[in-house]
Design a protein around this motif. Structure first.
Motif, short mmCIF file in Angstrom:
data_model
loop_
_atom_site.label_atom_id
_atom_site.label_comp_id
_atom_site.label_asym_id
_atom_site.label_seq_id
_atom_site.Cartn_x
_atom_site.Cartn_y
_atom_site.Cartn_z
N ASP A 73 0.80 -1.23 0.00
CA ASP A 73 0.00 0.00 0.00
C ASP A 73 0.83 1.28 0.00
N SER A 74 2.02 1.25 0.54
CA SER A 74 2.82 2.49 0.56
C SER A 74 3.10 2.95 -0.87
N ALA A 75 3.22 2.00 -1.79
CA ALA A 75 3.48 2.34 -3.19
C ALA A 75 2.19 2.50 -3.99
N HIS A 76 1.13 1.81 -3.57
CA HIS A 76 -0.09 1.78 -4.40
C HIS A 76 -1.31 1.40 -3.57
N ALA A 102 -2.91 -7.78 -4.08
CA ALA A 102 -1.90 -7.04 -4.85
C ALA A 102 -0.61 -6.92 -4.04
N SER A 103 -0.73 -6.69 -2.75
CA SER A 103 0.47 -6.55 -1.90
C SER A 103 1.23 -7.87 -1.81
N PHE A 104 0.50 -8.96 -1.66
CA PHE A 104 1.16 -10.27 -1.61
C PHE A 104 1.79 -10.60 -2.97
N GLU A 105 1.12 -10.20 -4.04
CA GLU A 105 1.69 -10.43 -5.36
C GLU A 105 2.96 -9.60 -5.55
N ASP A 106 3.01 -8.41 -4.93
CA ASP A 106 4.26 -7.62 -4.93
C ASP A 106 5.43 -8.47 -4.44
N MET A 162 9.74 -1.45 -12.99
CA MET A 162 9.45 -1.56 -14.43
C MET A 162 8.52 -2.73 -14.71
N THR A 163 8.71 -3.81 -13.98
CA THR A 163 7.88 -5.00 -14.15
C THR A 163 6.49 -4.81 -13.56
N ARG A 164 6.44 -4.16 -12.40
CA ARG A 164 5.25 -4.22 -11.58
C ARG A 164 4.30 -3.03 -11.68
N LYS A 165 4.82 -1.85 -11.94
CA LYS A 165 3.98 -0.66 -11.76
C LYS A 165 2.75 -0.62 -12.68
N LYS A 166 2.90 -1.03 -13.92
CA LYS A 166 1.74 -0.98 -14.82
C LYS A 166 0.60 -1.86 -14.28
N ASP A 167 0.97 -2.89 -13.53
CA ASP A 167 -0.05 -3.78 -12.98
C ASP A 167 -0.74 -3.20 -11.74
N THR A 168 0.01 -2.56 -10.89
CA THR A 168 -0.64 -1.96 -9.72
C THR A 168 -1.44 -0.73 -10.15
N ASP A 169 -0.99 -0.02 -11.18
CA ASP A 169 -1.82 1.06 -11.74
C ASP A 169 -3.13 0.50 -12.26
N ALA A 170 -3.05 -0.65 -12.93
CA ALA A 170 -4.25 -1.26 -13.52
C ALA A 170 -5.24 -1.68 -12.43
N THR A 221 -9.20 -11.97 -10.83
CA THR A 221 -9.25 -12.61 -9.52
C THR A 221 -8.68 -14.02 -9.50
N PHE A 222 -8.90 -14.77 -10.57
CA PHE A 222 -8.56 -16.20 -10.53
C PHE A 222 -7.45 -16.60 -11.49
N ASN A 223 -6.90 -15.66 -12.23
CA ASN A 223 -5.87 -15.99 -13.22
C ASN A 223 -4.57 -15.30 -12.86
N GLU A 224 -3.94 -15.82 -11.81
CA GLU A 224 -2.74 -15.16 -11.29
C GLU A 224 -1.56 -15.25 -12.24
N ASP A 225 -1.68 -16.06 -13.29
CA ASP A 225 -0.56 -16.14 -14.22
C ASP A 225 -0.61 -15.09 -15.33
N ILE A 226 -1.71 -14.34 -15.39
CA ILE A 226 -1.67 -13.17 -16.28
C ILE A 226 -1.66 -11.93 -15.39
N THR A 227 -1.08 -10.86 -15.91
CA THR A 227 -0.90 -9.67 -15.08
C THR A 227 -2.21 -8.89 -14.96
N TYR A 228 -2.27 -8.04 -13.93
CA TYR A 228 -3.43 -7.14 -13.78
C TYR A 228 -3.62 -6.30 -15.04
N HIS A 229 -2.52 -5.85 -15.62
CA HIS A 229 -2.64 -4.97 -16.78
C HIS A 229 -3.27 -5.70 -17.96
#
Lengths: 472, 472
Positions: A308-311, A323-327, A357-365, A412-420
């Motif tokens: 949460d401090s980042a997003h 999302a935090s655990f996925e971080d 670089m890897t993660r931010k587009k996903d937490t933005d999404a 919610t159920f497809n953790e192998d694809i990114t949020y983005h």
């Protein structure tokens, strides 16, 4: 990282910080975990009560990585779908997926946090320090100052790097915001709505007063009530309502009579389940709902934000903790990748940069999806077109389980694809189905397989059209 | 407003503050305009030199409202289009519109500011105070504290309301950000690029060294150079380049040799026009490029933000000043509307709220469009598909001048539609044309009228599809 003996100072021992401490210790680092609050394990409280959260596949993946998934599942109550309550008290169930194994879980926040603290504390290379609030961070030197809440003394800890998991109000992030040595992009966006928690207690013999295996929603357009089950038979109910400028809003709900009149008009079947409604309404605080984004997440190769401090995101997709655990999972993968590299390429600065670089587009999404979902929950779940869409998606998911995934399912159920990716594909799919339904192009007479073929074709075309602009 | 005798304290006498002061004085208010910098009219400087800006229809509308358009036009140099310079020094002109009367103007920032200060100062009910920087704002009581830069003395001014026109670094906005009595949404987003100004001097006899009537662009993908003409024959050139992580970036351009090598490789025809390139490169600062959004724009019915303080944008649509002047137009319209209402409905709190409700979606839109346009300028203007699109749009605009308006034209030359509407329609239109071109559905053999019909039809359909989702 060659030198695993490095000292990692993790600020904030909430859900993200505790899991991160555990995982970094498993990787061999010397971990110091500092928390401003008292040890929540010392305070008498029932792990099954109090605030609960939705735990789903991305979060479970993080717990699995650290070897604590099985323990956590013992605290979980599966919720198979949304139980929608209308004004007359009628209910109907809208499953989260047409696949049987896809559901979310209600879990106690303190219960899970205690579990993670226990696991971290069992590691020989983790030191956990409570009651020390961070007051200052020297970002360039990885030095943080804390004030002890009991003794009022100040103490300073120095580390090789600082990981800031101190939540939405992060002191580490504020140090970055105030640093004049680099440009710090930052946003805090508040909804015009706030929230308040109320309880549906267990029955006298510890049973549930309403359906246990669902996330209950009373959608009313501008406002809504939701309820998630607890292990002890109670539900934690949350009211989401505007602060002001509405018939019913926190600014005008100022007397017991007004509160009762509001609930009896809007949520009559819920009133019957909440014996302490008025008392709790006035006892419990009204909380704000905000989204926080920032960049860069790290500075000087000495400090990095996670969770949460980042997003910080609003709760409407049930993905904040996930999302935090996925971080932690993504950060761990980046560490794996850099482990095998030469020393020039595995310094912390490079690692932190690669992580963002890897993660931010996903937490933005997920932040944007969560805001969208507020509208979906309070408003759209009650509209016929939206309900038709959900019904069709359920049918697709049960008839074509390997081929169709709704936006909700992708997230919610497809953790192998990114949020983005889930957002991009899910939004286009939603738009296609809503338009086909709206234009009468999916009549009842049409075979389900034909409907599916049409939706798939139009989705592919729409994704192509977007890509032409995006890839120009 | 019944009581026109009220005192309005305007903080910041830049372009927006000066025009606002003039207009509020014309409406009859007692205006006090306070500026932290010295009076720029006292410093010897040529109105035709130094930083220039793009002035177009929305800005002109604001100047017209205050009766100073004619004077301002005397400072203008019309720019009919973009003059694109490739690496070989070839140029081609891409007009801003297929209609002859649609062009933008290059104007000197200090020249226009002086003009506005003169006009404001000529009003009997305007007091202008220079050299006083705002240090503190008491938002609830409309009291602001200033420090005199010469005497170092502190002075406090009280007003009925404060209007904050103190730019991107607004002290009034910071007071709102730090106020704990309300939730303040805020974002600052920096591009990874910075900018630096360099000069193309006039020829010895005061002529222009390159085409005067154009905005020159040297698009190079990640970086670009632009140039706008000044009245004295010079051009102000701006280099936009990444700070770091690029072959050519500010972090690595650290020696005269590297700077020359960079410019000679990327902008050979421009190098020949800039005799003081290296000297200016190292003398002039590198500036950051950021977008600022916030909400609410006002607090306690006592203070309100206008112009850059409420919505600073990046310069790539040439709309920063125009948006600020349009703020004054919209604010003036809101005041007109409330003039005729009962006293309960024309208090400042209601007026400020109505202003933000009307205006914010439009300033959000131009902020986003300006970021989009950065990519368009540095990258897309050089791609074949984009150039085909512009060529087609030019043809549409000249053949169907009452029917077709490109996104650029909607934003820049159609001040009677809002930025938000221009964005919505313009983006869909762009996507439709790019996809039709990409898919070969607008072949050369097709009649222009047929092409236009197809674009119109698909645009209407796409807007409908978006509306189905948006209006659900």
């Amino acid at each position: 990282m060659e030198n695993k003996n490095q000292k990692i100072l993790i600020i904030g021992a909430g859900l993200c910080g505790s899991l991160l401490a555990l995982r970094m210790a498993q990787r061999g680092y010397q971990v110091q975990l500092v928390e401003k609050r008292p040890d929540l394990r010392d305070v008498t409280q029932d792990a099954g009560r109090s605030i609960n959260l939705a735990l789903s596949d991305r979060g479970l993946k993080g717990l699995r990585l650290a070897g604590v998934e099985e323990e956590a599942l013992k605290l979980c109550i599966p919720m198979l779908g949304r139980m929608i309550h209308d004004k007359q008290g009628n209910t109907f169930m809208s499953n989260y997926s047409g696949r049987e194994n896809e559901y979310i879980n209600s879990i106690s926040r303190p219960g899970l946090n205690m579990l993670l603290l226990d696991a971290a504390e069992a590691m020989p290379n983790v030191e956990i320090i409570f009651n020390k609030g961070c007051t200052k961070v020297d970002l360039e030197n990885a030095v943080a100052t804390f004030k002890d809440y009991n003794t009022k003394e100040e103490i300073t800890y120095k580390a090789d790097v600082i990981l800031g998991t101190d939540g939405a109000g992060s002191v580490v992030r504020k140090a970055m915001f105030n640093d004049r040595n680099f440009l710090f992009s930052f946003s805090q966006n508040w909804l015009t709505h706030g929230y308040k928690e109320i309880t549906i207690p267990a029955t006298e013999n510890g049973g549930y007063r309403t359906e246990k295996g669902a996330l209950h929603i009373w959608p009313r357009g501008e406002d809504m009530l939701i309820a998630l089950p607890n292990l002890d038979g109670s539900f934690t109910v949350t009211l989401f309502a505007p602060y002001s400028n509405s018939d019913y809003c926190f600014d005008t709900l100022t007397t017991p009579e007004m509160v009762m009149a509001y609930f009896e008009t809007e949520y009559p079947d819920a009133v019957a389940l909440m014996p302490n409604l008025v008392e709790e309404f006035f006892d419990n605080p009204t909380g704000p709902l905000g989204t926080i984004k920032c960049s860069p997440w790290s500075s000087f190769g000495k400090a990095c934000l996670l969770g949460d401090s980042a997003h910080a995101i609003v709760p409407f997709y049930g993905q904040g903790m996930n999302a935090s655990f996925e971080d932690v999972v993504v950060f761990d993968e980046i560490l794996n990748k850099h482990d095998s590299k030469t020393s020039e390429e595995n310094d912390w600065k490079t690692i932190f940069h690669a992580y963002e670089m890897t993660r931010k587009k996903d937490t933005d999404a997920i932040a944007d999806l969560a805001v969208d979902n507020f509208r979906e929950m309070k408003e759209l779940t009650a509209t016929p077109l939206f309900q038709q869409k959900r019904k069709l998606e359920m049918a697709f998911e049960s008839q074509f389980p390997m081929e169709y995934f709704s936006k909700y399912s992708l997230v919610t159920f497809n953790e192998d694809i990114t949020y983005h990716e889930a957002m991009t594909r899910g939004r286009v799919q939603d738009k296609v189905i809503l338009n086909l339904l709206n234009d009468g192009r999916l009549p009842d007479s049409m075979e389900l397989a034909e409907k599916f073929k049409l939706v798939k074709k139009e989705t592919t075309e729409a994704l192509h059209d977007d890509a032409v602009v995006g890839n120009l």
